[in-house]
Write an enzyme that holds these catalytic residues in place. Structure first.
Site, PDB file in Angstrom:
ATOM      1  N   LYS A  44      -6.916   7.866  -6.886  1.00 44.29           N
ATOM      2  CA  LYS A  44      -7.332   6.581  -6.333  1.00 44.29           C
ATOM      3  C   LYS A  44      -7.015   6.525  -4.844  1.00 44.29           C
ATOM      4  O   LYS A  44      -6.103   7.180  -4.357  1.00 44.29           O
ATOM      5  CB  LYS A  44      -6.649   5.423  -7.061  1.00 44.29           C
ATOM      6  CG  LYS A  44      -5.145   5.355  -6.869  1.00 44.29           C
ATOM      7  CD  LYS A  44      -4.545   4.155  -7.569  1.00 44.29           C
ATOM      8  CE  LYS A  44      -3.048   4.043  -7.294  1.00 44.29           C
ATOM      9  NZ  LYS A  44      -2.715   3.803  -5.882  1.00 44.29           N
ATOM     10  N   LYS A  49       2.075   3.241  -7.777  1.00 45.71           N
ATOM     11  CA  LYS A  49       1.744   4.095  -6.633  1.00 45.71           C
ATOM     12  C   LYS A  49       1.176   3.252  -5.496  1.00 45.71           C
ATOM     13  O   LYS A  49       0.586   2.207  -5.711  1.00 45.71           O
ATOM     14  CB  LYS A  49       0.732   5.176  -7.043  1.00 45.71           C
ATOM     15  CG  LYS A  49       1.253   6.152  -8.102  1.00 45.71           C
ATOM     16  CD  LYS A  49       2.356   7.035  -7.541  1.00 45.71           C
ATOM     17  CE  LYS A  49       2.828   8.073  -8.545  1.00 45.71           C
ATOM     18  NZ  LYS A  49       3.614   7.514  -9.646  1.00 45.71           N
ATOM     19  N   ASP A  50       1.335   3.756  -4.276  1.00 45.74           N
ATOM     20  CA  ASP A  50       0.941   3.025  -3.081  1.00 45.74           C
ATOM     21  C   ASP A  50      -0.556   2.750  -3.028  1.00 45.74           C
ATOM     22  O   ASP A  50      -1.360   3.529  -3.542  1.00 45.74           O
ATOM     23  CB  ASP A  50       1.351   3.808  -1.836  1.00 45.74           C
ATOM     24  CG  ASP A  50       2.857   3.980  -1.721  1.00 45.74           C
ATOM     25  OD1 ASP A  50       3.395   4.805  -2.464  1.00 45.74           O
ATOM     26  OD2 ASP A  50       3.457   3.280  -0.904  1.00 45.74           O
ATOM     27  N   LYS A  51      -0.904   1.661  -2.362  1.00 43.36           N
ATOM     28  CA  LYS A  51      -2.307   1.301  -2.158  1.00 43.36           C
ATOM     29  C   LYS A  51      -2.911   2.080  -0.995  1.00 43.36           C
ATOM     30  O   LYS A  51      -4.003   2.635  -1.119  1.00 43.36           O
ATOM     31  CB  LYS A  51      -2.425  -0.209  -1.904  1.00 43.36           C
ATOM     32  CG  LYS A  51      -3.841  -0.679  -1.614  1.00 43.36           C
ATOM     33  CD  LYS A  51      -3.877  -2.190  -1.412  1.00 43.36           C
ATOM     34  CE  LYS A  51      -5.306  -2.664  -1.126  1.00 43.36           C
ATOM     35  NZ  LYS A  51      -5.368  -4.143  -0.956  1.00 43.36           N
TER      36      LYS A  51
END
Length: 341
Positions: free
Chosen positions: A51, A80-82
């Site tokens: 992603k 998880k980070d954007k």
């Protein structure tokens, strides 16, 4: 508190220069490795997804809509980070023999990389490690110095601070936690409440660790310390600094452990107890709020072991780092020992 996290002391006084971080999503790549392999059977479809520009919960909601299931039927092992490119596993409970064309999820933000099945839903925390590929740009220092400090921290580890993303923009989660404890704010969701409350004791942990860093004993076992095993997080009180204990410490099989505050006994004594109790005494509302919200006192290693650290100069001013960390650790605490970002 805007600059609180940035001003936490580093261990080695070794900053090699300044650089820009996360200029593009591909500058921060995370690859999650589960602690088990899906067994290939059962009603839970496991998807390994890449992603970008989405956080974990946003992807989970898309999966629930696509499969027409409840959000609670979607599982993931970690957040998880954007603003990154991340690869992680999700599970979707699909009863019976229903099959979907999961590749229809693919777009500019989501790519389905692997598909499997498992008897049990994916649970939080079942991660062996996360592997990172991080690029910094416009580095203004000497690359040779980066190589030297990288070798040092590979051998000795770094302070295991909670990363700045734990605390929200300008450490806003700490302010929210205080409002919750004062009865002035009610979180919109259970997830928000959990994140905000955990940031309170993460703040207390970072304060304890920062004082041990200042004392230059964050990576040493003192009489009265509590030690934690690197591989399974079991703990024991340090009574005698015998040769075996010191050998385990040197090889990073064990680490000194600081309190994640809540109800329960510190189990430290002497100088380590004085550090922990002084932080609690100076932050009484945060400490009492943790106790009153059913948090149990736990322990977290003060030292973080870095796995397979490699540093490369991709081009002039562009430096690439690759390494792995055990679950719950933050890549930014590795970078902050090397460059000011």
């Amino acid at each position: 508190m805007t600059n609180w996290w940035q001003n936490l002391p580093t261990a080695y006084d070794s900053i090699c220069g300044k650089a820009k971080f996360r200029v593009i999503p591909e500058d921060f790549i995370v690859d999650e490795e589960l602690s088990f392999t899906p067994d290939g059977e059962g009603e839970n479809v496991f998807l390994r997804i890449e992603k970008r520009g989405l956080n974990t919960e946003q992807v989970a909601k898309q999966l629930a809509r696509f499969a027409n299931v409840k959000f609670m039927d979607v599982g993931y092992a970690g957040l998880k980070d954007k603003n990154a490119v991340t690869r992680q596993w999700f599970s979707i409970r699909v009863p019976g023999k229903t099959e979907f064309d999961w590749q229809k999820l693919n777009d500019e933000q989501i790519s389905v990389l692997e598909i499997s099945r498992n008897r049990k839903k994916l649970r939080r925390g079942v991660i062996k490690q996360n592997r990172f590929e991080i690029t910094v740009r416009e580095f203004d220092g000497d690359f040779a110095n980066i190589k030297d400090i990288a070798q040092l921290i590979s051998e000795r580890g770094v302070p295991n601070y909670f990363g700045d993303q734990r605390f929200g923009n300008d450490c806003g989660n700490i302010e929210k936690a205080m409002h919750i404890f004062n009865g002035e704010y009610k979180p919109k969701t259970k997830a928000e409440r959990g994140i905000v409350l955990s940031s309170a004791r993460s703040y207390l942990f970072n304060e304890i660790l920062s004082r041990r860093v200042q004392q230059k004993n964050w990576n040493k076992l003192l009489s009265g310390d509590v030690a934690i095993f690197d591989d399974n997080n079991s703990i024991f009180a340090v009574e005698d600094l015998d040769d075996l204990t010191l050998l385990r410490l040197e090889s990073m099989d064990i680490h000194p452990a600081a309190a994640l505050f809540g109800s329960g006994e510190f189990k430290t004594s002497g100088a380590p107890f004085q550090v922990e109790s002084s932080v609690v005494e100076e932050n009484p509302k945060l400490a009492l709020g943790c106790k009153n919200n059913n948090m149990k006192l736990e322990r977290r290693a003060m030292r973080l072991r870095i796995i397979d650290l490699v540093v490369e100069q991709a081009s002039a001013g562009v430096v690439r780092f690759s390494f792995a960390l055990k679950t719950g650790a933050y890549a930014t605490v590795v970078l902050r020992e090397i460059v000011k970002i």
